[in-house]
Design a protein around this motif. Structure first.
Motif, PDB file in Angstrom:
ATOM      1  N   UNK A  27      77.451  71.192  36.733  1.00  0.00           N
ATOM      2  CA  UNK A  27      76.816  70.923  36.367  1.00  0.00           C
ATOM      3  C   UNK A  27      75.639  70.917  35.420  1.00  0.00           C
ATOM      4  N   UNK A  28      76.082  71.745  34.176  1.00  0.00           N
ATOM      5  CA  UNK A  28      75.155  71.868  32.989  1.00  0.00           C
ATOM      6  C   UNK A  28      75.094  69.914  33.008  1.00  0.00           C
ATOM      7  N   UNK A  29      76.456  69.655  32.461  1.00  0.00           N
ATOM      8  CA  UNK A  29      76.405  68.455  31.790  1.00  0.00           C
ATOM      9  C   UNK A  29      75.629  67.067  32.666  1.00  0.00           C
ATOM     10  N   UNK A  30      75.652  67.570  34.154  1.00  0.00           N
ATOM     11  CA  UNK A  30      75.303  66.904  34.594  1.00  0.00           C
ATOM     12  C   UNK A  30      73.481  66.289  34.670  1.00  0.00           C
ATOM     13  N   UNK A  31      73.129  68.292  34.560  1.00  0.00           N
ATOM     14  CA  UNK A  31      72.372  68.062  34.394  1.00  0.00           C
ATOM     15  C   UNK A  31      70.622  67.835  33.300  1.00  0.00           C
ATOM     16  N   UNK A  32      71.921  68.061  32.015  1.00  0.00           N
ATOM     17  CA  UNK A  32      71.014  67.437  31.172  1.00  0.00           C
ATOM     18  C   UNK A  32      71.260  65.906  31.269  1.00  0.00           C
ATOM     19  N   UNK A  33      71.932  65.307  31.302  1.00  0.00           N
ATOM     20  CA  UNK A  33      71.949  63.981  31.322  1.00  0.00           C
ATOM     21  C   UNK A  33      70.730  63.191  32.629  1.00  0.00           C
ATOM     22  N   UNK A  34      70.573  63.870  33.380  1.00  0.00           N
ATOM     23  CA  UNK A  34      69.525  63.620  34.604  1.00  0.00           C
ATOM     24  C   UNK A  34      67.809  63.759  34.080  1.00  0.00           C
ATOM     25  N   UNK A  35      68.411  64.573  33.474  1.00  0.00           N
ATOM     26  CA  UNK A  35      66.492  65.675  32.187  1.00  0.00           C
ATOM     27  C   UNK A  35      66.351  63.781  31.562  1.00  0.00           C
ATOM     28  N   UNK A  36      67.299  63.889  30.739  1.00  0.00           N
ATOM     29  CA  UNK A  36      67.804  62.560  29.633  1.00  0.00           C
ATOM     30  C   UNK A  36      67.415  61.306  30.620  1.00  0.00           C
ATOM     31  N   UNK A  37      67.862  61.246  31.216  1.00  0.00           N
ATOM     32  CA  UNK A  37      67.729  59.876  31.686  1.00  0.00           C
ATOM     33  C   UNK A  37      66.163  59.482  32.930  1.00  0.00           C
ATOM     34  N   UNK A  38      65.451  61.236  33.050  1.00  0.00           N
ATOM     35  CA  UNK A  38      64.382  61.452  33.478  1.00  0.00           C
ATOM     36  C   UNK A  38      63.464  61.153  32.566  1.00  0.00           C
ATOM     37  N   UNK A  39      63.527  61.411  31.742  1.00  0.00           N
ATOM     38  CA  UNK A  39      62.725  61.773  30.301  1.00  0.00           C
ATOM     39  C   UNK A  39      62.759  60.270  29.347  1.00  0.00           C
ATOM     40  N   UNK A  40      63.804  59.367  29.404  1.00  0.00           N
ATOM     41  CA  UNK A  40      63.883  58.163  29.471  1.00  0.00           C
ATOM     42  C   UNK A  40      62.806  56.719  30.297  1.00  0.00           C
ATOM     43  N   UNK A  41      63.099  57.089  32.019  1.00  0.00           N
ATOM     44  CA  UNK A  41      62.434  56.530  33.173  1.00  0.00           C
ATOM     45  C   UNK A  41      60.381  56.915  32.546  1.00  0.00           C
ATOM     46  N   UNK A  42      60.435  58.181  32.025  1.00  0.00           N
ATOM     47  CA  UNK A  42      58.959  58.534  31.634  1.00  0.00           C
ATOM     48  C   UNK A  42      58.343  57.894  30.306  1.00  0.00           C
ATOM     49  N   UNK A  43      59.026  58.056  29.998  1.00  0.00           N
ATOM     50  CA  UNK A  43      59.024  57.287  28.491  1.00  0.00           C
ATOM     51  C   UNK A  43      57.526  55.422  28.609  1.00  0.00           C
ATOM     52  N   UNK A  44      59.751  55.055  29.360  1.00  0.00           N
ATOM     53  CA  UNK A  44      59.313  53.400  29.783  1.00  0.00           C
ATOM     54  C   UNK A  44      57.933  53.529  29.979  1.00  0.00           C
ATOM     55  N   UNK A  45      57.454  54.456  31.889  1.00  0.00           N
ATOM     56  CA  UNK A  45      56.718  54.586  31.966  1.00  0.00           C
ATOM     57  C   UNK A  45      55.113  54.295  31.145  1.00  0.00           C
ATOM     58  N   UNK A  46      55.082  55.510  30.142  1.00  0.00           N
ATOM     59  CA  UNK A  46      54.124  55.861  29.042  1.00  0.00           C
ATOM     60  C   UNK A  46      54.259  53.726  28.506  1.00  0.00           C
ATOM     61  N   UNK A  47      54.799  53.473  27.983  1.00  0.00           N
ATOM     62  CA  UNK A  47      55.569  52.361  27.052  1.00  0.00           C
ATOM     63  C   UNK A  47      54.161  51.416  27.881  1.00  0.00           C
ATOM     64  N   UNK A  48      54.897  50.895  29.143  1.00  0.00           N
ATOM     65  CA  UNK A  48      54.198  50.285  29.767  1.00  0.00           C
ATOM     66  C   UNK A  48      52.657  50.768  29.868  1.00  0.00           C
ATOM     67  N   UNK A  49      52.011  51.580  30.212  1.00  0.00           N
ATOM     68  CA  UNK A  49      51.090  51.216  30.387  1.00  0.00           C
ATOM     69  C   UNK A  49      50.007  51.434  28.935  1.00  0.00           C
ATOM     70  N   UNK A  50      50.857  51.699  27.719  1.00  0.00           N
ATOM     71  CA  UNK A  50      50.126  51.384  26.198  1.00  0.00           C
ATOM     72  C   UNK A  50      49.901  50.347  25.794  1.00  0.00           C
ATOM     73  N   UNK A  51      51.364  49.626  26.617  1.00  0.00           N
ATOM     74  CA  UNK A  51      51.740  47.917  26.683  1.00  0.00           C
ATOM     75  C   UNK A  51      50.372  47.191  27.201  1.00  0.00           C
ATOM     76  N   UNK A  52      50.077  47.460  28.174  1.00  0.00           N
ATOM     77  CA  UNK A  52      49.065  47.533  29.241  1.00  0.00           C
ATOM     78  C   UNK A  52      47.036  47.886  28.274  1.00  0.00           C
TER      79      UNK A  52
END
Lengths: 138, 145
Positions: free
Chosen positions: A108-133
Protein backbone atom coordinates in the motif's frame (compact mmCIF):
# COMPACT_ATOMS: atom_id res chain seq x y z
CA UNK A 1 -16.59 35.66 -17.50
CA UNK A 2 -16.64 32.43 -15.55
CA UNK A 3 -14.07 32.84 -12.81
CA UNK A 4 -14.35 29.19 -11.96
CA UNK A 5 -13.12 28.16 -15.36
CA UNK A 6 -9.43 28.86 -15.10
CA UNK A 7 -8.75 26.52 -12.20
CA UNK A 8 -10.94 23.75 -13.40
CA UNK A 9 -12.48 20.98 -11.39
CA UNK A 10 -9.52 18.77 -12.19
CA UNK A 11 -7.16 20.87 -10.11
CA UNK A 12 -9.39 20.90 -7.03
CA UNK A 13 -9.97 17.18 -7.41
CA UNK A 14 -6.23 16.53 -7.69
CA UNK A 15 -5.72 18.78 -4.69
CA UNK A 16 -8.09 16.62 -2.70
CA UNK A 17 -6.31 13.53 -3.93
CA UNK A 18 -2.93 14.92 -2.79
CA UNK A 19 -4.38 15.78 0.63
CA UNK A 20 -5.76 12.30 1.07
CA UNK A 21 -2.59 10.62 -0.15
CA UNK A 22 -0.46 12.54 2.32
CA UNK A 23 -2.91 11.69 5.10
CA UNK A 24 -2.75 8.06 4.02
CA UNK A 25 1.04 8.23 4.18
CA UNK A 26 0.70 9.23 7.81
CA UNK A 27 -1.62 6.31 8.54
CA UNK A 28 0.70 3.83 6.79
CA UNK A 29 3.72 5.23 8.64
CA UNK A 30 1.84 4.67 11.87
CA UNK A 31 1.05 1.06 11.00
CA UNK A 32 4.64 0.35 9.95
CA UNK A 33 6.05 2.05 13.03
CA UNK A 34 3.87 -0.12 15.24
CA UNK A 35 4.50 -3.41 13.48
CA UNK A 36 6.05 -4.81 16.68
CA UNK A 37 3.86 -3.08 19.26
CA UNK A 38 1.75 -5.55 21.25
CA UNK A 39 -2.03 -5.03 20.95
CA UNK A 40 -1.73 -2.35 18.26
CA UNK A 41 -4.67 -2.55 15.86
CA UNK A 42 -3.86 -1.54 12.28
CA UNK A 43 -6.02 1.25 10.81
CA UNK A 44 -6.68 2.47 7.30
CA UNK A 45 -8.48 5.36 5.61
CA UNK A 46 -11.74 5.08 3.78
CA UNK A 47 -10.20 6.76 0.74
CA UNK A 48 -12.52 5.38 -1.93
CA UNK A 49 -15.53 6.34 0.15
CA UNK A 50 -14.18 9.86 0.58
CA UNK A 51 -13.37 10.41 -3.09
CA UNK A 52 -16.86 9.24 -4.06
CA UNK A 53 -18.63 11.40 -1.53
CA UNK A 54 -20.78 14.10 -3.05
CA UNK A 55 -19.84 17.61 -2.12
CA UNK A 56 -21.81 18.26 0.99
CA UNK A 57 -22.26 21.74 2.36
CA UNK A 58 -20.42 21.90 5.61
CA UNK A 59 -20.53 24.96 7.81
CA UNK A 60 -17.36 26.99 7.55
CA UNK A 61 -15.94 30.39 6.84
CA UNK A 62 -17.12 32.10 3.71
CA UNK A 63 -16.70 35.63 2.40
CA UNK A 64 -19.55 38.04 1.75
CA UNK A 65 -19.57 39.52 -1.75
CA UNK A 66 -20.60 43.17 -1.71
CA UNK A 67 -19.96 43.77 -5.40
CA UNK A 68 -20.89 41.72 -8.42
CA UNK A 69 -17.30 41.80 -9.68
CA UNK A 70 -15.89 40.26 -6.51
CA UNK A 71 -14.47 36.86 -7.08
CA UNK A 72 -16.30 34.09 -5.28
CA UNK A 73 -14.30 32.36 -2.60
CA UNK A 74 -15.14 28.75 -2.39
CA UNK A 75 -15.12 27.19 1.00
CA UNK A 76 -12.39 24.60 1.10
CA UNK A 77 -13.20 21.98 3.65
CA UNK A 78 -10.28 20.00 4.94
CA UNK A 79 -10.82 16.37 4.14
CA UNK A 80 -12.36 14.69 7.12
CA UNK A 81 -11.76 11.07 6.47
CA UNK A 82 -12.74 8.40 8.88
CA UNK A 83 -10.38 5.70 10.00
CA UNK A 84 -11.45 2.13 10.04
CA UNK A 85 -9.81 -0.98 11.38
CA UNK A 86 -7.67 -2.57 8.69
CA UNK A 87 -8.24 -6.15 7.71
CA UNK A 88 -6.19 -8.36 9.98
CA UNK A 89 -4.22 -11.22 8.42
CA UNK A 90 -6.40 -14.29 8.04
CA UNK A 91 -4.03 -16.54 9.90
CA UNK A 92 -1.67 -15.11 12.41
CA UNK A 93 0.64 -17.07 14.63
CA UNK A 94 1.65 -14.10 16.70
CA UNK A 95 -0.08 -14.10 20.03
CA UNK A 96 0.42 -10.42 20.91
CA UNK A 97 -2.84 -9.03 19.50
CA UNK A 98 -1.12 -6.97 16.81
CA UNK A 99 -3.05 -6.84 13.51
CA UNK A 100 -0.51 -5.17 11.20
CA UNK A 101 -0.09 -7.10 7.94
CA UNK A 102 3.36 -5.77 7.08
CA UNK A 103 3.53 -7.14 3.53
CA UNK A 104 0.19 -5.64 2.59
CA UNK A 105 1.13 -2.36 4.25
CA UNK A 106 4.41 -2.11 2.31
CA UNK A 107 2.47 -2.71 -0.91
CA UNK A 108 0.00 0.00 0.00
CA UNK A 109 2.90 2.31 0.77
CA UNK A 110 4.41 1.81 -2.70
CA UNK A 111 1.01 2.30 -4.32
CA UNK A 112 0.35 5.43 -2.29
CA UNK A 113 3.68 7.00 -3.27
CA UNK A 114 3.16 6.19 -6.96
CA UNK A 115 -0.35 7.61 -7.04
CA UNK A 116 0.75 10.72 -5.16
CA UNK A 117 3.52 11.26 -7.71
CA UNK A 118 1.03 10.69 -10.53
CA UNK A 119 -1.28 13.35 -9.07
CA UNK A 120 1.60 15.85 -8.75
CA UNK A 121 2.53 15.22 -12.37
CA UNK A 122 -1.03 15.78 -13.53
CA UNK A 123 -1.37 18.97 -11.51
CA UNK A 124 2.02 20.18 -12.82
CA UNK A 125 0.82 19.50 -16.36
CA UNK A 126 -2.31 21.52 -15.68
CA UNK A 127 -0.27 24.48 -14.47
CA UNK A 128 2.10 24.20 -17.41
CA UNK A 129 -0.88 24.35 -19.73
CA UNK A 130 -2.14 27.46 -17.98
CA UNK A 131 1.26 29.08 -18.15
CA UNK A 132 1.45 28.29 -21.82
CA UNK A 133 -1.94 29.89 -22.40
CA UNK A 134 -0.97 33.01 -20.39
CA UNK A 135 2.21 33.43 -22.39
CA UNK A 136 0.37 32.95 -25.64
CA UNK A 137 2.22 29.81 -26.58
CA UNK A 138 5.67 31.38 -26.78
CA UNK B 1 1.49 19.02 8.71
CA UNK B 2 0.89 15.52 7.43
CA UNK B 3 4.31 14.89 5.98
CA UNK B 4 6.20 15.88 9.07
CA UNK B 5 3.94 13.68 11.16
CA UNK B 6 4.73 10.76 8.87
CA UNK B 7 8.46 11.56 9.04
CA UNK B 8 8.34 11.89 12.84
CA UNK B 9 6.44 8.62 13.21
CA UNK B 10 8.91 6.74 11.01
CA UNK B 11 11.95 8.20 12.74
CA UNK B 12 10.52 7.39 16.19
CA UNK B 13 10.09 3.81 14.99
CA UNK B 14 13.67 3.78 13.66
CA UNK B 15 15.03 4.82 17.02
CA UNK B 16 12.83 2.27 18.82
CA UNK B 17 13.99 -0.56 16.56
CA UNK B 18 17.60 0.58 16.97
CA UNK B 19 17.27 0.47 20.74
CA UNK B 20 15.85 -3.02 20.44
CA UNK B 21 18.81 -3.97 18.27
CA UNK B 22 21.23 -2.52 20.83
CA UNK B 23 19.60 -4.59 23.59
CA UNK B 24 19.93 -7.73 21.46
CA UNK B 25 23.61 -6.96 20.84
CA UNK B 26 24.03 -6.48 24.58
CA UNK B 27 22.36 -9.84 25.25
CA UNK B 28 24.58 -11.60 22.71
CA UNK B 29 27.72 -9.92 24.01
CA UNK B 30 26.92 -10.94 27.58
CA UNK B 31 26.03 -14.53 26.88
CA UNK B 32 28.80 -15.71 29.24
CA UNK B 33 28.82 -12.84 31.75
CA UNK B 34 28.62 -14.07 35.32
CA UNK B 35 29.41 -10.81 37.14
CA UNK B 36 27.27 -7.65 37.02
CA UNK B 37 27.08 -4.54 39.16
CA UNK B 38 23.79 -5.81 40.66
CA UNK B 39 25.52 -9.07 41.48
CA UNK B 40 24.81 -12.43 39.92
CA UNK B 41 24.85 -13.30 36.21
CA UNK B 42 23.72 -10.95 33.42
CA UNK B 43 19.96 -10.91 32.86
CA UNK B 44 18.52 -10.82 29.37
CA UNK B 45 17.01 -7.41 28.48
CA UNK B 46 14.07 -6.77 26.21
CA UNK B 47 12.33 -3.61 24.96
CA UNK B 48 8.57 -3.18 25.35
CA UNK B 49 7.02 -1.12 22.57
CA UNK B 50 3.95 1.05 23.10
CA UNK B 51 1.85 3.06 20.66
CA UNK B 52 2.01 6.78 21.34
CA UNK B 53 -0.89 8.95 20.09
CA UNK B 54 0.30 11.79 17.85
CA UNK B 55 -2.41 14.23 18.80
CA UNK B 56 -3.17 14.71 22.47
CA UNK B 57 -6.62 16.27 22.13
CA UNK B 58 -9.51 14.77 24.09
CA UNK B 59 -11.22 13.47 20.97
CA UNK B 60 -8.09 11.72 19.79
CA UNK B 61 -7.41 10.16 23.17
CA UNK B 62 -11.00 8.93 23.26
CA UNK B 63 -10.59 7.47 19.77
CA UNK B 64 -7.35 5.90 20.89
CA UNK B 65 -9.09 4.24 23.81
CA UNK B 66 -11.26 2.52 21.24
CA UNK B 67 -8.09 1.47 19.40
CA UNK B 68 -8.95 3.41 16.30
CA UNK B 69 -6.29 5.99 15.87
CA UNK B 70 -2.96 6.52 14.20
CA UNK B 71 -0.03 6.56 16.51
CA UNK B 72 3.70 6.89 16.76
CA UNK B 73 5.74 4.37 18.72
CA UNK B 74 8.01 4.54 21.73
CA UNK B 75 9.93 2.16 23.91
CA UNK B 76 7.76 2.10 27.05
CA UNK B 77 10.38 0.38 29.16
CA UNK B 78 13.17 -2.12 29.12
CA UNK B 79 12.38 -5.27 31.02
CA UNK B 80 14.78 -7.80 32.46
CA UNK B 81 14.14 -11.45 31.98
CA UNK B 82 13.20 -12.98 35.36
CA UNK B 83 13.87 -16.56 34.34
CA UNK B 84 16.28 -18.34 36.68
CA UNK B 85 19.89 -18.55 35.48
CA UNK B 86 21.18 -21.72 33.91
CA UNK B 87 23.32 -23.72 36.32
CA UNK B 88 26.44 -25.06 34.67
CA UNK B 89 28.85 -27.46 36.34
CA UNK B 90 32.31 -25.91 36.27
CA UNK B 91 34.19 -26.26 39.57
CA UNK B 92 37.26 -24.42 38.19
CA UNK B 93 35.26 -21.23 37.65
CA UNK B 94 35.93 -18.52 40.30
CA UNK B 95 32.14 -17.81 40.55
CA UNK B 96 31.22 -21.44 41.17
CA UNK B 97 29.18 -22.19 44.29
CA UNK B 98 30.06 -24.78 46.94
CA UNK B 99 28.72 -27.60 44.76
CA UNK B 100 30.75 -26.45 41.75
CA UNK B 101 27.86 -24.96 39.76
CA UNK B 102 28.11 -21.55 38.05
CA UNK B 103 25.00 -19.41 37.40
CA UNK B 104 25.15 -18.52 33.69
CA UNK B 105 22.85 -15.98 31.95
CA UNK B 106 19.66 -17.58 30.64
CA UNK B 107 20.15 -16.42 27.05
CA UNK B 108 18.94 -18.51 24.13
CA UNK B 109 21.14 -17.72 21.13
CA UNK B 110 18.48 -18.84 18.63
CA UNK B 111 15.90 -16.55 20.19
CA UNK B 112 18.27 -13.60 20.06
CA UNK B 113 19.12 -14.24 16.40
CA UNK B 114 15.43 -14.43 15.46
CA UNK B 115 14.72 -11.19 17.34
CA UNK B 116 17.67 -9.61 15.56
CA UNK B 117 16.26 -10.50 12.14
CA UNK B 118 12.87 -9.16 13.21
CA UNK B 119 14.42 -5.88 14.37
CA UNK B 120 16.41 -5.56 11.12
CA UNK B 121 13.30 -6.08 9.00
CA UNK B 122 11.37 -3.61 11.13
CA UNK B 123 14.12 -1.06 10.69
CA UNK B 124 14.20 -1.60 6.92
CA UNK B 125 10.41 -1.26 6.60
CA UNK B 126 10.56 2.04 8.45
CA UNK B 127 13.45 3.31 6.32
CA UNK B 128 11.30 2.59 3.25
CA UNK B 129 8.34 4.44 4.77
CA UNK B 130 10.56 7.40 5.67
CA UNK B 131 12.02 7.55 2.18
CA UNK B 132 8.55 7.35 0.61
CA UNK B 133 7.34 10.27 2.75
CA UNK B 134 10.41 12.32 1.84
CA UNK B 135 10.05 11.59 -1.88
CA UNK B 136 6.39 12.59 -1.79
CA UNK B 137 7.18 15.87 -0.05
CA UNK B 138 9.90 16.65 -2.61
CA UNK B 139 7.53 15.85 -5.49
CA UNK B 140 4.92 18.17 -4.00
CA UNK B 141 7.53 20.96 -3.95
CA UNK B 142 8.03 20.49 -7.68
CA UNK B 143 4.41 21.38 -8.52
CA UNK B 144 4.33 24.48 -10.66
CA UNK B 145 8.00 24.44 -11.38
Amino acid sequence: MPTDGIFSKTISLLEKSLDLRSLNQRVLASNIANMDTPNYKAVELEIAEEMNRKKESSPGLSLVRTHVNHLPVKHQAMPRVKLKAAKAPEFSLRGDGNTVDIDRTMGQLAKNTLLFNAATQLISGKFKGLKNAVKGGT
Amino acid sequence: MDFFDALNTSSAALSAQRLRMNLISGNLANVNTTRTSQGGPYRRKEAVFAALPLDQSFKRILADRRNNNIASVKVARVIEDRNPPVMKYDPQHPDADAKGYVAMPNINLMEEMVNMISATRGYEANVTALKAAKDMALKALEIGR
